[in-house]
Motif scaffolding. Structure first.
Motif, PDB file in Angstrom:
ATOM      1  N   GLN A   1     -12.643 -45.228 -17.763  1.00  0.00           N
ATOM      2  CA  GLN A   1     -12.114 -46.564 -18.010  1.00  0.00           C
ATOM      3  C   GLN A   1     -10.938 -46.513 -18.969  1.00  0.00           C
ATOM      4  O   GLN A   1      -9.927 -47.197 -18.779  1.00  0.00           O
ATOM      5  CB  GLN A   1     -13.229 -47.450 -18.561  1.00  0.00           C
TER       6      GLN A   1
ATOM      7  N   LEU B   1      -7.758 -45.264 -17.175  1.00  0.00           N
ATOM      8  CA  LEU B   1      -7.169 -46.160 -16.175  1.00  0.00           C
ATOM      9  C   LEU B   1      -6.719 -47.497 -16.749  1.00  0.00           C
ATOM     10  O   LEU B   1      -5.892 -48.175 -16.153  1.00  0.00           O
ATOM     11  CB  LEU B   1      -8.179 -46.411 -15.039  1.00  0.00           C
ATOM     12  N   ASP B   2      -7.267 -47.873 -17.905  1.00  0.00           N
ATOM     13  CA  ASP B   2      -6.933 -49.170 -18.496  1.00  0.00           C
ATOM     14  C   ASP B   2      -6.505 -48.962 -19.950  1.00  0.00           C
ATOM     15  O   ASP B   2      -7.345 -48.793 -20.834  1.00  0.00           O
ATOM     16  CB  ASP B   2      -8.143 -50.101 -18.421  1.00  0.00           C
TER      17      ASP B   2
ATOM     18  N   THR C   1      -5.656 -50.991 -22.084  1.00  0.00           N
ATOM     19  CA  THR C   1      -6.122 -52.044 -22.987  1.00  0.00           C
ATOM     20  C   THR C   1      -7.605 -51.910 -23.322  1.00  0.00           C
ATOM     21  O   THR C   1      -8.139 -52.706 -24.104  1.00  0.00           O
ATOM     22  CB  THR C   1      -5.885 -53.430 -22.346  1.00  0.00           C
ATOM     23  N   PHE C   2      -8.280 -50.928 -22.737  1.00  0.00           N
ATOM     24  CA  PHE C   2      -9.721 -50.775 -22.961  1.00  0.00           C
ATOM     25  C   PHE C   2     -10.000 -50.465 -24.433  1.00  0.00           C
ATOM     26  O   PHE C   2      -9.392 -49.580 -25.026  1.00  0.00           O
ATOM     27  CB  PHE C   2     -10.272 -49.661 -22.079  1.00  0.00           C
TER      28      PHE C   2
ATOM     29  N   GLU D   1     -17.370 -46.403 -22.247  1.00  0.00           N
ATOM     30  CA  GLU D   1     -16.521 -46.531 -21.067  1.00  0.00           C
ATOM     31  C   GLU D   1     -17.215 -46.021 -19.810  1.00  0.00           C
ATOM     32  O   GLU D   1     -17.990 -45.067 -19.840  1.00  0.00           O
ATOM     33  CB  GLU D   1     -15.194 -45.794 -21.267  1.00  0.00           C
TER      34      GLU D   1
ATOM     35  N   ASP E   1     -17.595 -48.262 -10.021  1.00  0.00           N
ATOM     36  CA  ASP E   1     -17.681 -47.719 -11.374  1.00  0.00           C
ATOM     37  C   ASP E   1     -19.124 -47.350 -11.662  1.00  0.00           C
ATOM     38  O   ASP E   1     -20.057 -47.901 -11.073  1.00  0.00           O
ATOM     39  CB  ASP E   1     -17.165 -48.722 -12.410  1.00  0.00           C
TER      40      ASP E   1
END
Length: 272
Positions: free
Chosen positions: A142, A145-146, A148-149, A157, A222
């Protein structure tokens, strides 16, 4: 030096092939790599493809043309694989140089390792002539790929996986894929999510698949920490009238055998 190196790689290849026997693998199917970009919408996500046997043979020819000459199948038992390795190294193509042979040897070693790993991340089942093959691949965590996580706010994650589904019509009837049923489990075998049986189509499609055709698509899910799990289910299929496809003759469920989600280091997911 090249001769010694080639012989050393040859022995490693045979060792890998023998290991399949020890793992109880009855057949190694050669597959094209999973396109990790497809599920993310960066390349084609679904469409028509080669059916099962043609797909494996074409994969062999594209990935290892130096061993595919005269091949009639892209699927091998461990014994057939050992015989193929022996033939290629004892009787290399005419006109090939020592540099060619050492290059092919190292490429073969890498390719076989990749194919064995894909086999471990795949499943295969056939029901009434409908063959369903699924192969998974890890896409990333996570956090990867993100950008902002924030684990402090969102917790541990998740790991994201894509999977390629190939539905080949190996029978004599024209069939239509009407719906799907997915069961997603964590690493303890506990059900963490389910897509209800009969959920319409796949990736927005209810394809009509004629004998000898294959519909393939990519989707993804996921997985909660520790990032391992498995998935299985079924496709709701209909045998339809070849002249009037809208007329359903009978229905059946095509099995989707369990396939694993395995991270590279050895909330509720959604599935299409």
């Amino acid at each position: 030096m090249s001769v010694r190196a080639t012989r050393a790689v040859y022995r490693l290849l045979l060792r890998q092939a023998r290991a399949l026997d020890q793992e109880g693998v009855q057949q190694l199917d050669i597959r094209m790599p999973v396109d990790k970009e497809a599920w993310l919408g960066r390349s084609g996500g679904h469409g028509w493809s080669k059916p099962r046997d043609e797909f494996h043979l074409e994969s062999l020819r594209r990935l290892a043309p130096w061993v595919a000459e005269g091949a009639t199948s892209g699927s091998f038992s461990p014994a057939q694989l050992r015989a193929l390795v022996t033939r290629c190294f004892r009787h290399p193509p005419a006109g090939s140089s020592a540099d060619d042979r050492i290059d092919w040897a190292f490429q073969s070693l890498r390719l076989l390792s990749e194919q064995i790993q894909m086999q471990r991340c795949s499943s295969s089942a056939e029901t009434e002539g409908v063959h369903v093959e699924v192969t998974t691949a890890h896409v990333g965590s996570q956090g990867e790929l993100d950008p902002t996580f924030d684990p402090d706010e969102e917790g541990p994650e998740k790991e994201f996986y894509t999977y390629r589904v190939r539905v080949s019509n190996c029978g004599k009837d024209v069939v239509q894929l009407l719906g799907r049923h997915w069961i997603i489990e964590n690493d303890k075998g506990e059900v963490v999510a389910e897509v209800a049986r009969g959920s319409t189509g796949v990736v927005g499609c209810t394809p009509i698949i004629k004998p000898g055709e294959c519909f393939s698509y990519y989707s993804g899910t996921d997985v909660e920490p520790p990032g391992r799990g498995a998935m299985h289910g079924s496709f709701q299929m209909a045998v339809v009238d070849p002249q009037r496809p809208q007329q359903v003759l009978r229905k059946f469920d095509a099995e989707i055998a369990p396939f694993p989600f395995v991270p590279p280091a050895g909330g509720t997911p959604g599935a299409a």
